[in-house]
Design an enzyme around this catalytic site. Structure first.
Site, PDB file in Angstrom:
ATOM      1  CB  SER A  31      19.219  -1.426 -32.915  1.00  0.00           C
ATOM      2  OG  SER A  31      20.285  -0.600 -33.162  1.00  0.00           O
ATOM      3  CG  HIS A  84      25.322   2.732 -36.077  1.00  0.00           C
ATOM      4  ND1 HIS A  84      25.168   1.369 -36.285  1.00  0.00           N
ATOM      5  CD2 HIS A  84      24.096   3.221 -35.787  1.00  0.00           C
ATOM      6  CE1 HIS A  84      23.893   1.056 -36.131  1.00  0.00           C
ATOM      7  NE2 HIS A  84      23.219   2.151 -35.825  1.00  0.00           N
TER       8      HIS A  84
END
Ligand code: HPA
Length: 288
Positions: A31, A84
């Site tokens: 991220s 994810h």
């Protein structure tokens, strides 16, 4: 078509794009940590959506492209963005890109992530080497029939049961610590605990995790480490502490905070990765 066939097809597609480049090292950027991909020389950039069977990221801050080239002189394949479990992907989808990097012949992989700091003393923006993990995601990506062909001829790959006591390679961690010390900096080691998310943890959960020995908490990396080890690939993990975990900070947690802290350190991480790529190539090139 089996899962193994899908991985092989994606790898075949990428081999055609990469030409003579044979990546030895894989890097996964978490991220807001994508900057290292910009330091890749002679990059071949492949958007995830063009790769057969590849999952596409839905989270803000994950651009979703594969960048292959050389970093610190080492042939690398970099994943700028990952998917994810909390996005709704299956364990097989989440680990598909790692499988494809395995099929491309990488020897080692550096997994990076944004993580919450559980222990006192971590500073926002600090990079922490992952020495071990605790899997509290509630699943393991290897559940199901074993596929021995995932060894791709690497020693100790493709086994049904395998050792995880050196999951985060001791020798690669030593190299990372040395490389950092040479720059006059230090790199602490920590234990990464993985949860499925997407909600952040409660303060009670964080207290429990601390008692269990965790120093970092996050929502990724562990599935990739498990399948990399299943393929006989050496793993190095680096967390960027983007926030203090729940209950340790007076302000509520938010994705914006995590993302912005990531942006602050992505340059530092990119420099470390470039140095590591150079050092690690010396180790993995010495092997067949
Ligand atoms: N918890 C879980 N995942 C995270 C965190 C956190 O505090 N920060 C970044 N990823």
């Amino acid at each position: 078509m089996s899962y193994f066939d899908d991985v092989s097809e994606a790898a075949q597609f990428l081999r055609a794009k990469l030409g003579r480049l044979r990546p030895r090292l894989g890097i996964v950027l978490g991220s807001g940590l994508g900057a290292a991909a910009n330091a890749v020389h002679d990059p071949v950039i492949v958007p995830y959506e063009s790769i057969p069977h590849f999952p596409k990221s839905t989270v803000e801050g994950h651009s979703g492209r594969l960048v292959a080239g050389t970093l610190g002189g080492t042939p690398v394949v970099v994943m700028q963005g990952r998917v994810h479990f909390y996005e709704g992907y299956s364990p097989q989808d989440v680990t598909f890109p790692m499988r494809v990097m395995g099929a491309l012949g990488i020897r080692a992989v550096i997994l990076t992530n944004a993580a919450g700091g559980i222990v006192e003393g971590y500073k926002i923006g600090q990079l922490v080497l992952i020495a071990d993990h605790i899997n509290l995601m509630g699943w393991n990506p290897l559940v199901g029939p074993n596929e021995p062909r995932f060894s791709f001829n690497r020693p100790n790959g493709g086994l049904r049961f395998f050792d995880m006591s050196d999951a985060y390679s001791k020798r690669l961690r030593q190299v990372a610590i040395q490389a950092t010390e040479m720059e006059g900096q230090t790199l602490e080691e920590g234990v990464y605990l993985a949860v499925s998310g997407p909600s952040f943890e409660t303060p009670a959960e964080i207290r429990a995790f601390r008692t269990m020995g965790a120093t970092l908490v996050g929502m990724s990396t562990v599935p990739e480490t498990i399948v990399a080890r299943h393929m006989g690939i050496e793993v190095l993990g680096i967390s960027c502490v983007t926030n203090l975990a729940a209950g340790l900070s007076p302000t509520p947690l938010s994705h914006t905070e995590v993302f912005e802290a990531g942006k602050q350190v992505e340059r530092k991480l990119a420099e470390l990765l470039e140095r590591l790529a150079m050092w690690i190539s010396a180790l993995v090139d010495a092997e067949p």
